[in-house]
Design a protein around this motif. Structure first.
Motif, mmCIF file in Angstrom:
data_model
loop_
_atom_site.group_PDB
_atom_site.id
_atom_site.type_symbol
_atom_site.label_atom_id
_atom_site.label_comp_id
_atom_site.label_asym_id
_atom_site.label_seq_id
_atom_site.Cartn_x
_atom_site.Cartn_y
_atom_site.Cartn_z
ATOM 1 N N ALA A 1 0.840 -1.202 0.000
ATOM 2 C CA ALA A 1 0.000 0.000 0.000
ATOM 3 C C ALA A 1 0.874 1.252 0.000
ATOM 4 O O ALA A 1 1.987 1.242 0.522
ATOM 5 C CB ALA A 1 -0.899 -0.009 1.231
ATOM 6 N N HIS A 2 0.383 2.299 -0.626
ATOM 7 C CA HIS A 2 1.084 3.587 -0.602
ATOM 8 C C HIS A 2 0.232 4.594 0.150
ATOM 9 O O HIS A 2 -0.689 5.179 -0.388
ATOM 10 C CB HIS A 2 1.408 4.033 -2.028
ATOM 11 C CG HIS A 2 2.388 3.110 -2.684
ATOM 12 N ND1 HIS A 2 3.745 3.218 -2.494
ATOM 13 C CD2 HIS A 2 2.204 2.017 -3.453
ATOM 14 C CE1 HIS A 2 4.361 2.235 -3.133
ATOM 15 N NE2 HIS A 2 3.449 1.491 -3.726
ATOM 16 N N LEU B 1 10.031 4.256 7.516
ATOM 17 C CA LEU B 1 9.736 2.904 7.037
ATOM 18 C C LEU B 1 9.582 2.939 5.529
ATOM 19 O O LEU B 1 9.062 3.903 4.970
ATOM 20 C CB LEU B 1 8.385 2.409 7.591
ATOM 21 C CG LEU B 1 8.184 2.139 9.063
ATOM 22 C CD1 LEU B 1 6.774 1.600 9.267
ATOM 23 C CD2 LEU B 1 9.197 1.152 9.578
ATOM 24 N N ARG B 2 10.003 1.875 4.868
ATOM 25 C CA ARG B 2 9.727 1.729 3.442
ATOM 26 C C ARG B 2 8.277 1.271 3.257
ATOM 27 O O ARG B 2 7.728 0.584 4.131
ATOM 28 C CB ARG B 2 10.677 0.702 2.835
ATOM 29 C CG ARG B 2 12.122 1.175 2.738
ATOM 30 C CD ARG B 2 12.266 2.273 1.707
ATOM 31 N NE ARG B 2 13.583 2.889 1.715
ATOM 32 C CZ ARG B 2 14.632 2.448 1.014
ATOM 33 N NH1 ARG B 2 14.537 1.350 0.290
ATOM 34 N NH2 ARG B 2 15.776 3.087 1.041
ATOM 35 N N PRO B 3 7.663 1.614 2.116
ATOM 36 C CA PRO B 3 6.285 1.154 1.871
ATOM 37 C C PRO B 3 6.148 -0.360 2.079
ATOM 38 O O PRO B 3 5.170 -0.822 2.664
ATOM 39 C CB PRO B 3 6.043 1.529 0.413
ATOM 40 C CG PRO B 3 6.958 2.678 0.161
ATOM 41 C CD PRO B 3 8.173 2.447 1.032
ATOM 42 N N GLU B 4 7.162 -1.115 1.656
ATOM 43 C CA GLU B 4 7.116 -2.575 1.806
ATOM 44 C C GLU B 4 7.079 -2.993 3.269
ATOM 45 O O GLU B 4 6.679 -4.105 3.582
ATOM 46 C CB GLU B 4 8.339 -3.228 1.141
ATOM 47 C CG GLU B 4 8.379 -3.138 -0.371
ATOM 48 C CD GLU B 4 9.042 -1.865 -0.875
ATOM 49 O OE1 GLU B 4 9.102 -0.866 -0.120
ATOM 50 O OE2 GLU B 4 9.497 -1.862 -2.032
ATOM 51 N N TRP C 1 7.935 3.933 13.259
ATOM 52 C CA TRP C 1 7.912 4.711 12.020
ATOM 53 C C TRP C 1 9.303 4.832 11.404
ATOM 54 O O TRP C 1 9.448 5.289 10.299
ATOM 55 C CB TRP C 1 7.300 6.093 12.273
ATOM 56 C CG TRP C 1 7.979 6.836 13.405
ATOM 57 C CD1 TRP C 1 9.157 7.521 13.349
ATOM 58 C CD2 TRP C 1 7.532 6.939 14.780
ATOM 59 N NE1 TRP C 1 9.476 8.031 14.595
ATOM 60 C CE2 TRP C 1 8.493 7.709 15.487
ATOM 61 C CE3 TRP C 1 6.411 6.472 15.470
ATOM 62 C CZ2 TRP C 1 8.369 8.002 16.858
ATOM 63 C CZ3 TRP C 1 6.293 6.767 16.829
ATOM 64 C CH2 TRP C 1 7.261 7.524 17.510
ATOM 65 N N GLY C 2 10.333 4.409 12.145
ATOM 66 C CA GLY C 2 11.701 4.540 11.647
ATOM 67 C C GLY C 2 12.343 3.187 11.400
ATOM 68 O O GLY C 2 12.146 2.248 12.175
ATOM 69 N N GLN C 3 13.083 3.079 10.303
ATOM 70 C CA GLN C 3 13.747 1.825 9.915
ATOM 71 C C GLN C 3 15.151 2.175 9.452
ATOM 72 O O GLN C 3 15.320 2.847 8.434
ATOM 73 C CB GLN C 3 12.923 1.179 8.780
ATOM 74 C CG GLN C 3 13.507 -0.072 8.180
ATOM 75 C CD GLN C 3 12.638 -0.618 7.040
ATOM 76 O OE1 GLN C 3 11.580 -0.093 6.730
ATOM 77 N NE2 GLN C 3 13.099 -1.689 6.412
ATOM 78 N N ASN C 4 16.147 1.768 10.235
ATOM 79 C CA ASN C 4 17.537 2.070 9.903
ATOM 80 C C ASN C 4 17.752 3.561 9.631
ATOM 81 O O ASN C 4 18.374 3.944 8.636
ATOM 82 C CB ASN C 4 18.023 1.237 8.707
ATOM 83 C CG ASN C 4 18.124 -0.242 9.051
ATOM 84 O OD1 ASN C 4 18.356 -0.599 10.199
ATOM 85 N ND2 ASN C 4 17.926 -1.082 8.059
ATOM 86 N N GLY C 5 17.184 4.381 10.488
ATOM 87 C CA GLY C 5 17.476 5.809 10.409
ATOM 88 C C GLY C 5 16.679 6.603 9.411
ATOM 89 O O GLY C 5 16.919 7.801 9.225
#
Lengths: 440, 380
Positions: free
Chosen positions: A119-120, A242-245, A235-239
C-alpha cells in the motif's frame, strides 16, 4: 648474566623467525602463496590507469537519494511462483541472506510480504485509532504519534513460514529461499505501553486487535502481556522512514514474534476481553500437528541459526588447499538472546563450539564465526545449532518432526545442513530419518 | 519503581503480573539471578524488565515512565468516526450488521466477482486458495493425515469448511479483503449472500438444517453456525482463562516441538539418530527464481524498452483468468471492442471493478502492455 640470557633468547627468536620464513618461501615456490613471482603476468588493473581515475565522476548533485553501485544489481530480493497465492499481491519477496553483512538488512533488501499488495499511504491522511477497553479512546495523526518520546531497538522480523516449504525434505538449493524470509533492522517508535499510560487500560482488557489499512485490512490478535512488555509502534527503519514494503508510515513491531503479527500500514488498535479470529490466525499461521489439532496463537519465532558462508549461492569451489576461511553464520531467537552456537562438520552428529561476534542483542540477528583450514577435496556436512537465554536449543529434524509432523507449515527451526562436495560446491541437504523416527 | 497514575492503575494488576512473570519483584533482597521466570511468559521466552534504567542492553530514559501518563497527544474520536472504523466481527458473529442474502444470490455474485480466481464451486487453482473441497464434515477428518511416512499419501485438507474454527472470519474477511483487486466494495447483503453460498458449497448445515439454494442467511442464523473444526485448535483462547491457557501451553516445550537444555548438558557427540540419512533435493527442486539467481558483479545491461512475447505474457499472467471467458480471439470480446480500442486499453491499464487487475497485474510499459491486449483480443 641477565643480559646474556636475553641475548640468547633473542637468537632463538631470530633463528625461529628465519626457519618459518624459509618454510613460507618453499610454499611460494609450490605455487600456493600470494608472494610475488616473476613468472606471473602483471595485472592490467594495476599496470594501467583505470577509466574512473581519468575522468570526472558524477557531480554531488546527482542521486539526491543514493543508490547502490550498478555492479551490485544482482543483490536483490527475489520471488518464485510457488510463494504466490495466485498473484504477486498476495506473495513474498525474500532477502539475499548470502550477501548480507553484519546484523542489519539494508531497507531496499528487507523481505517484503503482503496479502493485498504494497500500500502507498499518504502520510497527511494517516490516522491511528486506539479504543475499546480503555478509559479514553484516541485518534492520532502521524505528527502527533511521532511526538511521543521515542525508543530505538534492533530486532529481526521473520515470517514464520521461513523454511516452511521444507518440512518433508529440502526443496531450495539456495539460502535466499531456504532462510531469507527474514531481515533485521534498527527500528524507531514508541512503546504501546507508554501511550496506554495516558489512555488507561481497563482491567478486563485481555486482547488487542491490530488492524492495517491496506487492501487486505490485515488483522491479528495480540495478548495484553506482549502489549505491556515490549510492543512498539514504529515509524523509523535504519534511520529513515519505514519503506512502503515495511508498512510506511507506521507498523506494529512485536519483537521476536511472527512477522505477520507486526501489522503494517497500521490503522487501529482495539482492546477487548475476548480474542478475535482473523483470517491470518485461523486459515493461515496455525500449525497443524499429527494429532489433528493445530496450534493457534503461535507467537515467537523460536531459536534458529544458519551457515551463511559458504552457501549454495557463494560456495568454496575457488578455494585452494590450505586456504584459511571463516565459516560464518547468523543465529536468532524471538524468545530471548543468543547465548551460543555450535558447528558440526558431520551433519549434526558431533559439534564444536563456534564463536559469537559483534553485538549480541535480544531478539536480534547475531553473527557467529569459526575459522577453518580448507583441505582440497574434503567432503563436509556443515550444520549449525543455536541456543538462547530462555534455555532453548534447536532440535534435530527427527526431534521436531516427531512432535510437529510434516504438515504444520510454520515455525520450523530444526538444524539445517549444507553439504560441501569434493569440488567445493555447496548443496542444501537434510539429515533425517526417512519416514520419520519410530514410535512417532 | 512503578510510576503509574490512577488512570493507568486500572491496568496495573496486569502490569504487575507481567513484571512478576519476568521475575522482577520490587525491593527484593534476592540475588539478581532472575533468568528463570517466576511465572510463565506468554510466549515461553524471556522478558527483559527495566532494571537500573536499562532494558536488557538498552538504556531507557527514566523520565518517560514518569511523564507518560500526562502526555495528552491526539484527540477523542467522534462517535461517527468510531462507528466507521470499529467494524470487526468476533466469534459467534458479534458485531455483525443487520442484513441477509440467499445462496442463489451468492452464487450469482460469485460467478460475477470471484470465480475467475477461486474457480468453479470454489475449487481454487493457479495458486489461488480453494474455498471448498467438498463436504466439510468429511474433510475435517483428514486433518490427522500426515505425510511423514509416505510422501505420496493424501495430506490434510485445510479449507474454510474443514479447518476454520469460526465462520465470523469468513464474513469479516470477505467484506474487508475481497474481491482481491477491489476490496471493500460489497454491500452487507452481498456479503451475507456470498457467505451463504460458501457454506452451501462446503455442504454445511446449521442446526441440522441443510443449506440449499433457497436458504437465506441473516444475523440470527449466522450466530447458530457451528464449524466442524471448532475444537481443532490449541491452546484455548476464549473465556476468562484464555491468557492463562496460553501461558501454560508455552510453559511446556513439548507442546510445540521445542527443546530446553542446560548449556553444559547439551549433546556434543552422537547427536543424531542412528537412522538418519543425507536427504537431498528431489530432481532440480524449486528454482524458478525471479530474477534468476546470480552473484556476479558485472555492469547491468542498459535498460532498453524490453522486448516481450505477448503470447508468453498471456500464458504466464493473463491465462489464469482469460482462458474460459474472454480467451484470446473469442467472440465475447465484441461488446468490449465496440467501445473502441482506446477505451479497452484504458480500462485494462487502469483495471476494472469487475475483476480485471490494473495491467493484468503486470508491470509492463503501456506500449508493451497494449501488445498483450492486442494478442488477447485478437488471438494473434
Amino acid at each position: 648474566m641477565d643480559n646474556k640470557k636475553s641475548q640468547n633468547d633473542n637468537t632463538i627468536d631470530r633463528r625461529e623467525f628465519f626457519r618459518k620464513t624459509a618454510a613460507a618461501s618453499v610454499a611460494a615456490v609450490a605455487g600456493t602463496s600470494v608472494l610475488s613471482s616473476d613468472a606471473m603476468a602483471d595485472d592490467p588493473a594495476i599496470m594501467h590507469h583505470v577509466p574512473w581515475g581519468q575522468k570526472w565522476g558524477d557531480p554531488v548533485t546527482k542521486n539526491r537519494y543514493g543508490m547502490p553501485s550498478k555492479y551490485e544489481h544482482n543483490v536483490t530480493r527475489r520471488n518464485t511462483k510457488l510463494l504466490a497465492s495466485g498473484n504477486f499481491q498476495a506473495s513474498i519477496a525474500v532477502t539475499p541472506i548470502h550477501e548480507s553483512m553484519g546484523i542489519i538488512t539494508p531497507n531496499g533488501l528487507f523481505f517484503s510480504r503482503s496479502h493485498g499488495g504494497v500500500a502507498h499511504v499518504d502520510p497527511n491522511m494517516y490516522r491511528l485509532m486506539i479504543h475499546g477497553l480503555v478509559e479514553k479512546p484516541i485518534v492520532l495523526t502521524l505528527e502527533e504519534l511521532k511526538r511521543y518520546p521515542s525508543v530505538t531497538r534492533t530486532h529481526f522480523i521473520e515470517c514464520p513460514a521461513n523454511g516452511g516449504q521444507e518440512w518433508r525434505g529440502p526443496q531450495y538449493n539456495s539460502i535466499q529461499f531456504a532462510k531469507g524470509f527474514m531481515s533485521c533492522a534498527e527500528w524507531t517508535g514508541v512503546y504501546v505501553k507508554d501511550i496506554l499510560a495516558d489512555l488507561g487500560l481497563k482491567p478486563e482488557a485481555k486482547w488487542m486487535l491490530t488492524e492495517g489499512s491496506d487492501n487486505s485490512e490485515m488483522g491479528r490478535t495480540v495478548p495484553i502481556d506482549k502489549v505491556l512488555d515490549d510492543a512498539m509502534i514504529v515509524w523509523g527503519q535504519n534511520g529513515e522512514a519505514l519503506r512502503p514494503e515495511q508498512g510506511y508510515p507506521v507498523r506494529l513491531l512485536l519483537p521476536g514474534w511472527e512477522g505477520n503479527l507486526c501489522v503494517k500500514w497500521l490503522k487501529r488498535l482495539e482492546f477487548s476481553d475476548e480474542p478475535w479470529y482473523c483470517k491470518e490466525e485461523t486459515s493461515k499461521y496455525t500449525a497443524l500437528k499429527p494429532t489433528g489439532k493445530a496450534i493457534q496463537h503461535f507467537y515467537a519465532n523460536e531459536v534458529n541459526s544458519t551457515v551463511t558462508s559458504p552457501s549454495p549461492e557463494i560456495d568454496w569451489s575457488n578455494l585452494k588447499d590450505g586456504d584459511i576461511v571463516e565459516i560464518e553464520g547468523l543465529a536468532w531467537s524471538g524468545m530471548g538472546t543468543i547465548t551460543g552456537v555450535d558447528l558440526s562438520f558431520d551433519g549434526g552428529k558431533t559439534y564444536v563450539e563456534a564463536k559469537l561476534k559483534g553485538l549480541v542483542l535480544p531478539k536480534c540477528w547475531t553473527r557467529w564465526s569459526y575459522i577453518h583450514t580448507y583441505k582440497k577435496g574434503e567432503k563436509l556436512l556443515l550444520t549449525s545449532r543455536a541456543m538462547d537465554d530462555a534455555g532453548y536449543i534447536q532440535p534435530t529434524i527427527d526431534q521436531e518432526v516427531s512432535v510437529m509432523g510434516v504438515e504444520s507449515v510454520y515455525h520450523r527451526n530444526a538444524v539445517e545442513t549444507w553439504e560441501v562436495t569434493e569440488t567445493g560446491k555447496v548443496n542444501h541437504v537434510q539429515m533425517r530419518t526417512p519416514g520419520g523416527v519410530k514410535n512417532a | 519503581m512503578l510510576k503509574l497514575n490512577t488512570r493507568f492503575m486500572a491496568g496495573a494488576s496486569v502490569v504487575a503480573a507481567v513484571l512478576l512473570m519476568a521475575g522482577c519483584t520490587q525491593n527484593s533482597a534476592e540475588p539478581k539471578e532472575t533468568k528463570v521466570a517466576a511465572k510463565a511468559t506468554i510466549d515461553g521466552g524471556v522478558a527483559y524488565p527495566v532494571v537500573n534504567d536499562k532494558m536488557g542492553p538498552y538504556y531507557v530514559n527514566p523520565q518517560v515512565a514518569a511523564v507518560a501518563p500526562k502526555i495528552n497527544n491526539g484527540r477523542i474520536p467522534t462517535a461517527n468516526e468510531l462507528k466507521a472504523w470499529d467494524k470487526d466481527i468476533q466469534a459467534g458473529g458479534k458485531g455483525l450488521p443487520e442484513g441477509s442474502g440467499s445462496v442463489e444470490e451468492g452464487e450469482e455474485l460469485y460467478e460475477a466477482k470471484c470465480v475467475m480466481c477461486h474457480g468453479d464451486f470454489g475449487s481454487g487453482g493457479g495458486g489461488y486458495p480453494a474455498l471448498s473441497k467438498g463436504n466439510a464434515y468429511e474433510l475435517q477428518k483428514t486433518l490427522t493425515n500426515n505425510r511423514w511416512h509416505d510422501p505420496e499419501a493424501d495430506g490434510p485438507t485445510r479449507v474454510f469448511g474443514s479447518y476454520w474454527p469460526q465462520a465470523s472470519t469468513l464474513w469479516w474477511y470477505i467484506r474487508d479483503g475481497m474481491p482481491h483487486p477491489k476490496s471493500k466494495t460489497l454491500t452487507d447483503d452481498e456479503v451475507y449472500a456470498l457467505t451463504a453460498y460458501i457454506l452451501n458449497i462446503n455442504e454445511m448445515e446449521i442446526d441440522g438444517e441443510e443449506i440449499d439454494d433457497e436458504f437465506v442467511l441473516d444475523r440470527e442464523k449466522f450466530a447458530r453456525i457451528k464449524m466442524p473444526n471448532v475444537d481443532g485448535f490449541e491452546p484455548k483462547i476464549d473465556g476468562p482463562d484464555g491468557l492463562e491457557n496460553v501461558r501454560n501451553y508455552y510453559a511446556n516445550p513439548k507442546n510445540f516441538g521445542a527443546i530446553k537444555v542446560k548449556p553444559s548438558e547439551r549433546c556434543m557427540t552422537g547427536c543424531q539418530e542412528e537412522t538418519v540419512e543425507v536427504v537431498r533435493i528431489q530432481g532440480a527442486g524449486i528454482s524458478d527464481f525471479m530474477p534468476p539467481m546470480s552473484v556476479v558483479r558485472d555492469a547491468p545491461e542498459e535498460k532498453k524498452e524490453e522486448k516481450i512475447d505477448p503470447k508468453e505474457v498471456y500464458n504466464n499472467t493473463c491465462a489464469m483468468c482469460h482462458s474460459g471467458y474472454l480467451s484470446p480471439g473469442s467472440a465475447e470480446w465484441k461488446p468490449f471492442v465496440a467501445e473502441g480500442m482506446e477505451t479497452v486499453y484504458k480500462k485494462a491499464i487502469e483495471g476494472t471493478p469487475n475483476g480485471m487487475p490494473a495491467k493484468g497485474g503486470t508491470d509492463l510499459s503501456d506500449a508493451n502492455f497494449k501488445l498483450v491486449v492486442d494478442y488477447v483480443v485478437n488471438g494473434k
